[in-house]
Design a protein around this motif. Structure first.
Motif, PDB file in Angstrom:
ATOM      1  N   THR A  32       0.841  -1.181   0.000  1.00 18.04           N
ATOM      2  CA  THR A  32       0.000   0.000   0.000  1.00 18.04           C
ATOM      3  C   THR A  32       0.882   1.239   0.000  1.00 18.04           C
ATOM      4  O   THR A  32       1.914   1.274   0.666  1.00 18.04           O
ATOM      5  CB  THR A  32      -0.896  -0.002   1.258  1.00 18.04           C
ATOM      6  N   ASN A  34       1.919   4.634   1.246  1.00 21.71           N
ATOM      7  CA  ASN A  34       1.747   5.529   2.390  1.00 21.71           C
ATOM      8  C   ASN A  34       2.614   6.762   2.160  1.00 21.71           C
ATOM      9  O   ASN A  34       3.319   6.857   1.150  1.00 21.71           O
ATOM     10  CB  ASN A  34       2.056   4.813   3.714  1.00 21.71           C
ATOM     11  N   SER A  35       2.568   7.680   3.080  1.00 18.92           N
ATOM     12  CA  SER A  35       3.290   8.946   2.916  1.00 18.92           C
ATOM     13  C   SER A  35       4.791   8.729   2.727  1.00 18.92           C
ATOM     14  O   SER A  35       5.414   9.345   1.858  1.00 18.92           O
ATOM     15  CB  SER A  35       3.027   9.836   4.135  1.00 18.92           C
ATOM     16  N   ARG A  37       6.421   5.976   1.700  1.00 19.91           N
ATOM     17  CA  ARG A  37       6.729   5.297   0.428  1.00 19.91           C
ATOM     18  C   ARG A  37       6.555   6.248  -0.758  1.00 19.91           C
ATOM     19  O   ARG A  37       7.338   6.207  -1.709  1.00 19.91           O
ATOM     20  CB  ARG A  37       5.837   4.071   0.256  1.00 19.91           C
ATOM     21  N   TYR A  38       5.538   7.088  -0.698  1.00 17.41           N
ATOM     22  CA  TYR A  38       5.319   8.056  -1.768  1.00 17.41           C
ATOM     23  C   TYR A  38       6.470   9.053  -1.826  1.00 17.41           C
ATOM     24  O   TYR A  38       6.999   9.335  -2.906  1.00 17.41           O
ATOM     25  CB  TYR A  38       3.983   8.771  -1.549  1.00 17.41           C
ATOM     26  N   CYS A  67      -1.877  10.295   1.499  1.00 14.90           N
ATOM     27  CA  CYS A  67      -0.434  10.029   1.476  1.00 14.90           C
ATOM     28  C   CYS A  67       0.298  10.976   0.523  1.00 14.90           C
ATOM     29  O   CYS A  67       1.482  11.244   0.699  1.00 14.90           O
ATOM     30  CB  CYS A  67      -0.156   8.576   1.113  1.00 14.90           C
ATOM     31  N   THR A  70       0.410  15.056   2.448  1.00 13.04           N
ATOM     32  CA  THR A  70       0.939  15.392   3.762  1.00 13.04           C
ATOM     33  C   THR A  70       1.804  16.643   3.630  1.00 13.04           C
ATOM     34  O   THR A  70       2.308  16.961   2.544  1.00 13.04           O
ATOM     35  CB  THR A  70       1.793  14.250   4.343  1.00 13.04           C
TER      36      THR A  70
END
Length: 172
Positions: A32, A34-35, A37-38, A67, A70
Motif C-alpha cells: 500500500t 503511504n506517505s 513510500r510516496y 499520502c 501530507t
C-alpha cells in the motif's frame, strides 16, 4: 476479475510517460502507498527522472490522496515545482473526485487495463512486464492527443462552471 495486481505509479506529460514505478516490499510484493513510500518514490525515482527534463513550465498534478498531500510531501513537491503544484494543499487547488480532468484517470489507467490483461498474465512479473511493454508502446501522437483532450476538458469545465460533463469522449 483480474487476480494479478500491482501497485503502480506513472507520470504523464506531452513528451512521454515517466515510469512505471512499482510500490513493492523487499520481496517484490505489492504494498500500500503511504506517505513515506510516496516520498521515497518522489525523491529516489521521480526527481532523478525530472532532472533530465526542463521543468520550468511543467505543472505537477496529483490527486488528493492523504499520502500524497501530507505537509512533508507537499513541501517536497513545492521545492521542485514551486507554484506549479496542482493538488489538495498545493499552490493550485484541485477539486476532489475530478477524474474527468486527470489524464491518468481519463486515459492511462483504463487504456493500460484494456491491454495488459489481454494475454492473461500468469504471474506478477508477467503483469509488470505487460505494463512496461504497453507503456513503451504508447506513441508520441497519442500523448499529444491526450494533452489536447485534457485542454478541451478544461475549457468545457470552465464553460460549464464546474458541472460534471458526460459527453466528452477521448479520441486517440
Amino acid at each position: 476479475m483480474h487476480p494479478q495486481k500491482v501497485t503502480v505509479w506513472c507520470g504523464l506529460w506531452s513528451k512521454g510517460i515517466i515510469g512505471p514505478y512499482f510500490f513493492e516490499d523487499d520481496a517484490g510484493r505489492a504494498v500500500t502507498v503511504n506517505s513515506e513510500r510516496y516520498r521515497a518514490m518522489i525523491t529516489d525515482f521521480f526527481f532523478p527522472k525530472m532532472n533530465r527534463i526542463n521543468i520550468d513550465d511543467v505543472y505537477f498534478q496529483q490527486d488528493g490522496a492523504t499520502c500524497h498531500t501530507t505537509r512533508a510531501n507537499i513541501e517536497l513537491l513545492q521545492s521542485k515545482f514551486e507554484d506549479r503544484l496542482i493538488s489538495r494543499n498545493g499552490n493550485v487547488s484541485w477539486p476532489a473526485r475530478s477524474c474527468d480532468l486527470t489524464p491518468l484517470d481519463f486515459f492511462l489507467w483504463g487504456f493500460l487495463k484494456s491491454k495488459v490483461y489481454v494475454n492473461k498474465p500468469a504471474t506478477i512479473q508477467d503483469l509488470k512486464n505487460n505494463i512496461i511493454a504497453e507503456i513503451n508502446a504508447i506513441e508520441a501522437t497519442m500523448l499529444e492527443n491526450v494533452i489536447e483532450n485534457f485542454n478541451h476538458r478544461i475549457d468545457v469545465c470552465k464553460t460549464s462552471r464546474g458541472e460534471h460533463f458526460s459527453d466528452i469522449i477521448f479520441h486517440t
